[in-house]
Design a protein around this motif. Structure first.
Motif, PDB file in Angstrom:
ATOM      1  N   GLN A 169      48.995  43.640  44.142  1.00  0.00           N
ATOM      2  CA  GLN A 169      47.590  43.421  44.176  1.00  0.00           C
ATOM      3  C   GLN A 169      47.068  43.786  42.632  1.00  0.00           C
ATOM      4  O   GLN A 169      47.361  44.793  42.364  1.00  0.00           O
ATOM      5  CB  GLN A 169      46.842  44.332  45.255  1.00  0.00           C
ATOM      6  N   GLU A 173      39.718  39.125  34.630  1.00  0.00           N
ATOM      7  CA  GLU A 173      40.717  38.977  36.019  1.00  0.00           C
ATOM      8  C   GLU A 173      41.292  37.801  36.534  1.00  0.00           C
ATOM      9  O   GLU A 173      42.361  37.852  37.019  1.00  0.00           O
ATOM     10  CB  GLU A 173      39.636  39.651  37.172  1.00  0.00           C
ATOM     11  N   LEU A 198      45.020  36.947  36.797  1.00  0.00           N
ATOM     12  CA  LEU A 198      45.567  36.510  38.467  1.00  0.00           C
ATOM     13  C   LEU A 198      46.201  35.303  38.476  1.00  0.00           C
ATOM     14  O   LEU A 198      47.214  34.961  39.014  1.00  0.00           O
ATOM     15  CB  LEU A 198      44.223  36.322  39.238  1.00  0.00           C
ATOM     16  N   VAL A 226      44.233  40.127  45.753  1.00  0.00           N
ATOM     17  CA  VAL A 226      42.789  40.391  44.901  1.00  0.00           C
ATOM     18  C   VAL A 226      42.252  41.598  45.886  1.00  0.00           C
ATOM     19  O   VAL A 226      42.178  41.424  47.092  1.00  0.00           O
ATOM     20  CB  VAL A 226      41.780  39.186  44.983  1.00  0.00           C
ATOM     21  N   ALA A 264      38.580  36.257  44.710  1.00  0.00           N
ATOM     22  CA  ALA A 264      39.705  35.726  45.746  1.00  0.00           C
ATOM     23  C   ALA A 264      39.742  34.162  46.018  1.00  0.00           C
ATOM     24  O   ALA A 264      40.535  33.568  45.907  1.00  0.00           O
ATOM     25  CB  ALA A 264      39.762  36.646  46.903  1.00  0.00           C
TER      26      ALA A 264
END
Length: 232
Positions: free
Chosen positions: A41, A52, A56, A72, A79
């Motif tokens: 995570q 972010e 990711l 997330v 997400a």
């Protein structure tokens, strides 16, 4: 998003920041997965949304390469945009119902718990594809990653183990650990993982035990070996 059954067998869950001070996020997550981490995570409140999402994508690529999961924290919009298979919320974040409504029935959703009442509520919320997919119990020990959060100690780990162990997967809307995985979290490392396992946990979330390691892959492998040894 699509549910991945790997979350039901995951034992080692890692939370990491963006590692800006080291500039090695890609290499780090790749090494952690190679060492046996099941879920990573990204949890870094300092990141802008665009930053972010970029990180990711790096995490997603590494997870695909190793056949693992990635998560997330807190933000359902991130997400959804990133296509994260796992979404985690705290007690004061977006509600389970809201998260499920936003992300859909196939998202794997987890929840932090800090008291017997919250553990009971997590178990009650589990049945069905609209429910909860896993929960975390902690922080077992005080940790700088959660400043101001009082440690719950091993008693809550024992409570969760008993609550899950006494649940009936066939009736009364309750589930057992094979259906609702749960993880102990908070200050867990090689020096105390045996205590957590003795208290009834079989899955752990770690931060510094791997993020501070000079060799993340070795650190992950050592934690898994310690889990196996303590449970045998």
């Amino acid at each position: 998003m699509s549910q991945d059954p790997l979350h039901t067998t995951a034992r080692l869950y890692l939370c990491t920041d963006a590692r800006r001070d080291r500039g090695d996020f890609e290499d780090f997550v790749d090494a952690a997965f190679a060492g046996g981490v099941d879920i990573i995570q990204l949890r870094d409140k300092s990141l802008e949304a665009s930053e972010e999402l970029e990180l990711l994508e790096v995490l997603h690529t590494a997870a695909q390469r190793h056949g693992r999961l990635w998560a997330v924290n807190d933000r359902a919009d991130i997400a959804s945009l990133s296509g994260a298979p796992v979404f985690h919320v705290g007690q004061k974040d977006i509600s389970l119902d809201a998260a499920r409504g936003f992300l859909g029935k196939d998202a794997v959703i987890g929840l932090s718990t800090h008291s017997p009442k919250q553990v009971d509520a997590a178990i009650t919320a589990a049945p069905g594809r609209k429910g909860l997919d896993y929960f975390c119990v902690g922080p077992v020990w005080a940790t700088p990653t959660k400043p101001g959060r009082a440690a719950v100690g091993l008693d809550l780990v024992r409570y969760a183990a008993q609550a899950i162990g006494g649940a009936d997967a066939e009736g009364n809307g309750k589930v057992n650990d094979s259906v609702l995985p749960w993880f102990a979290i908070g200050g867990i490392d090689l020096s105390n993982v045996e205590q957590v396992v003795d208290a009834g946990a079989r899955r752990i979330v770690v931060v510094r035990a791997i993020t501070d390691a000079t060799d993340p892959a070795h650190a992950a492998g050592a934690l898994l070996a310690a889990l196996d040894a303590a449970a045998s």
